[in-house]
Scaffold this motif. Sequence first.
Motif, PDB file in Angstrom:
ATOM      1  N   THR A 340      30.022  41.804  45.679  1.00  0.00           N
ATOM      2  CA  THR A 340      30.546  42.862  44.794  1.00  0.00           C
ATOM      3  C   THR A 340      30.498  44.210  45.514  1.00  0.00           C
ATOM      4  N   SER A 795      35.212  39.114  48.056  1.00  0.00           N
ATOM      5  CA  SER A 795      34.957  39.399  46.649  1.00  0.00           C
ATOM      6  C   SER A 795      36.041  38.754  45.798  1.00  0.00           C
ATOM      7  N   TYR A 821      36.352  43.420  37.817  1.00  0.00           N
ATOM      8  CA  TYR A 821      35.681  43.286  39.105  1.00  0.00           C
ATOM      9  C   TYR A 821      34.189  43.486  38.871  1.00  0.00           C
ATOM     10  N   GLY A 822      33.410  42.482  39.217  1.00  0.00           N
ATOM     11  CA  GLY A 822      31.976  42.572  38.956  1.00  0.00           C
ATOM     12  C   GLY A 822      31.722  42.770  37.474  1.00  0.00           C
TER      13      GLY A 822
END
Length: 909
Positions: A340, A795, A821-822
């Motif tokens: 991440t 990622s 994302y994350g």
Amino acid sequence: MNILNRIRIILVVVIFTVLAITYLASHFLADWYWFGEVGYRQVLIASLFSDWGVRLGVITFFFLFFCLNLLFTCKGLDLSVSPGRENWTLKEYLVDRFVTKRRLSILFLIVSFAGALLFSPLAAGKWLVIQQYIRATDFGFTDPLFTRDVGFYVFKLPFYSFLYTLLVTALVGATLVTGFFYLLFNPGELLGFRKGRFARPQIHFATLVALFLLVQAWGFRLRAFDLVRSPRGLFFGAGYTDIHILLPGYNILAGVALACAIIIFFNAFRRSFKLVGLGVLTFAAAYFFLVVFLPPVVQKFQVEPNEFAREEAYLRFNIDFTRRAYNLDKIAVQEFPALTNLTAADLEKEKATLENIRLWDYRPLQQTYSQLQEIRSYYSFKDIDVDRYIFGDSRRQVMLSARELEQDKLPDRARTWINEKMRYTHGYGLAMNLASTVTPGGQPEFIAGDLPYRSTVGLQVNEPRIYYGELTGDYIITGGRSAEFDYPSSEGDNFIETRYTGKGGVPLNSYWHRLIFAFRFNDYRLLMSKELTPESKILYYRNIMERVHKIMPYLQYDADPYLVVADGRMYWFLDAYTVTNMYPYSEPVEEGFNYIRNAVKVVIDAYNGTVDYYLVDPGDPLARTLGKIFPGLFKPLAAMPESLKQHLRYPGELMAIQARMLAGYHMDNPMFFYNKEDAWNIAEEMVGAERKTMEPYYTMLRLPGEQEAEFILMLPFTPARRANMIAWLAARNDGPNYGQLLLYKFPKNSSIYGPMQIEARIDQEPGISQQLTLWDQHGSQVIRGNLLVLPIKESLLYVEPIFLQSQESKLPELRQVVVAYGEKIVMAGTLAGALHTIFVDGAEGTPPVEAGTPPVSPAPDQLAAALQEANRLYAEAQERLKQGDWAGYGDNIEKLGRLLQQIQQIYTP
């Protein structure tokens, strides 16, 4: 009757005979001309000669076998009658009135021929089995049970099973036929026994029974070989019970059957009938004990209590051969860290990936194509394809579809024979949009399309007319007196005309040809029409699926052909598979086969109708055997033009099958496999309001360790009964890497969000869910597109487009893009905006719209979309007011009021 009348009668008979023969032969002759047109007449000839050769061979075998048995029967029939009797039996009456030795022989010949014809359907379709037996190709490795090459089971065992079926059928049929005549003419001889010896009928029957048992002895040997495909037990293939009980049992039964056959045959000429009966009873008892009774008992009480220990060695065979059969053993496995630490600078280096992220879901996009690019009601886009093209220095992922003409959509007044067969004959051009771009109005950015065809990126199509496609059905005629409709003109109600100059079609330059096709298509107008000329041609089998099945029905074809533009022409690509269900130890799929290869690519010219078969997997034994049966059918992949090679795609249908098998068979440890400790599922996503299994999807990205972005097909996996993601499978499509399979596994000590978890986070995020609820009001519908899981560097990025569709217009608009994302999740009007919010604003300290956190300030893109919806409702209300629709006006004003209240609640500080 005078001679003139006789001549008239003869002429009528001749004419009707010719017409009858022509009618019966019309299908064959039409196929003969058509195969000549496409250049595959050698395939038709090979099929016909092989098929009829096998049929004649089977008919001859049955005829001779029945005839020999009946002629032998003839000598044992009692054809005498009692003189002076008034009350004759049926036998005596038939003998007295009709039967003599000569007539009976003729009757036996007729019965033999009729019986041969009756059983001849056993040969239907078996010619390929025989040809594959003759031209079998070795697989290069053996099974672990009998150490036979796998080709023995795929090519030879089906042939032996066919012979076994013929022999058993012939023996049973001969027994029934001869038994009928013995019972009719000699019942006493058949059913009674003379002291000290068998009567002739009994000797005959004993011989047939002995032969039957001999064939059964061979049949048990074949059943032993077929144990490698046993469905009994825990897995497919021979297990503990099969090998330790059934295999010895079949061998014992083969010996018992052989011994019984010898006993019955020799005792047919001796007085000890008891030995015959004892032999038959012994065989029946042995079969019941060894096949019916003992295997389930052993399975239940010996295997199941200690199943893994008993089955471990054989489970290894199942795992190994299943992985081979579906090419899972060729998958390269790598680790993917799923970090991440992605930054805005990293994204700058991944420009080729980001500018090709597919925002358009093919389902709403197809409706958009229909609304914006069909232009006339009789045009249709069957489906949307995904591919990549080079425009200038840029390689872009695109979505495209062919604009085909669907005659069923012609107005009723235009549904005339001339219009359907000679005027409205073809589709025109295509529509294409970039997969990642959206217009300000939420529509796809078309880079090719319209009528006449035009392209904003220089995609040249010199011949846009589509005579062969997915929606082209019935036959058409070109080269008539009038020109064909090409496409509607932009000036008034005029239209542009054209004439077909392609290679397709069979000439109608003779009355004979017109007669053949009039019978073939049951259409007398082919004979009577004055619109036909010596240059006319008839084009049929124009549907590309029907076309390839007609040429080569011995391949299995993908259900999704895709369109390719190359060298100024339009082509259809179609994936063809070789499959079998005879592969030893390999687990079958729901479709019934247990081996598959995408061995062949088929290319069809949309204008000329030419069909080319390219062999892309020359190592496949099934394809190599077909190549031996039909020499010259397959072209090497090297012969495919480079412009077409650039559009090779790994088929999604094949990956879906491989993924289903890989979900279990990625485990090569028998203990893990037995306990399902690491079983996977294909990831799921939300499609509309339904939870569905994800389909493999094409995308462009740079694989870990590679220098350039490439076109891949990928699919994520989740652990069984859990929603987090465990791995993803990728198939490469470009250049020399075509067909390579890569499996990327995530670290087991970390939890990676799966697609359904991202879907849940979207629903739980207040700012996003409120906005979606705001749009999903009466009169409009929110459509959530494909959720794409995209590996970027090391990622994962998740992207889901959001579409809004009015119930009245049915024109979906891409309104928002959700990016996760994350732990961050945002929704913005554009992909760039969402990425900026996460990787720029979020990185600089500006709070992004994260899960569980409402927006701290109005989102400009969301507010603009809400205001646009308000303007639409107001304009629609004014239009209804002009039409005097007060109810509709009131309904729109009410919706507008609710919308303004929601805007105030969300965006007022």
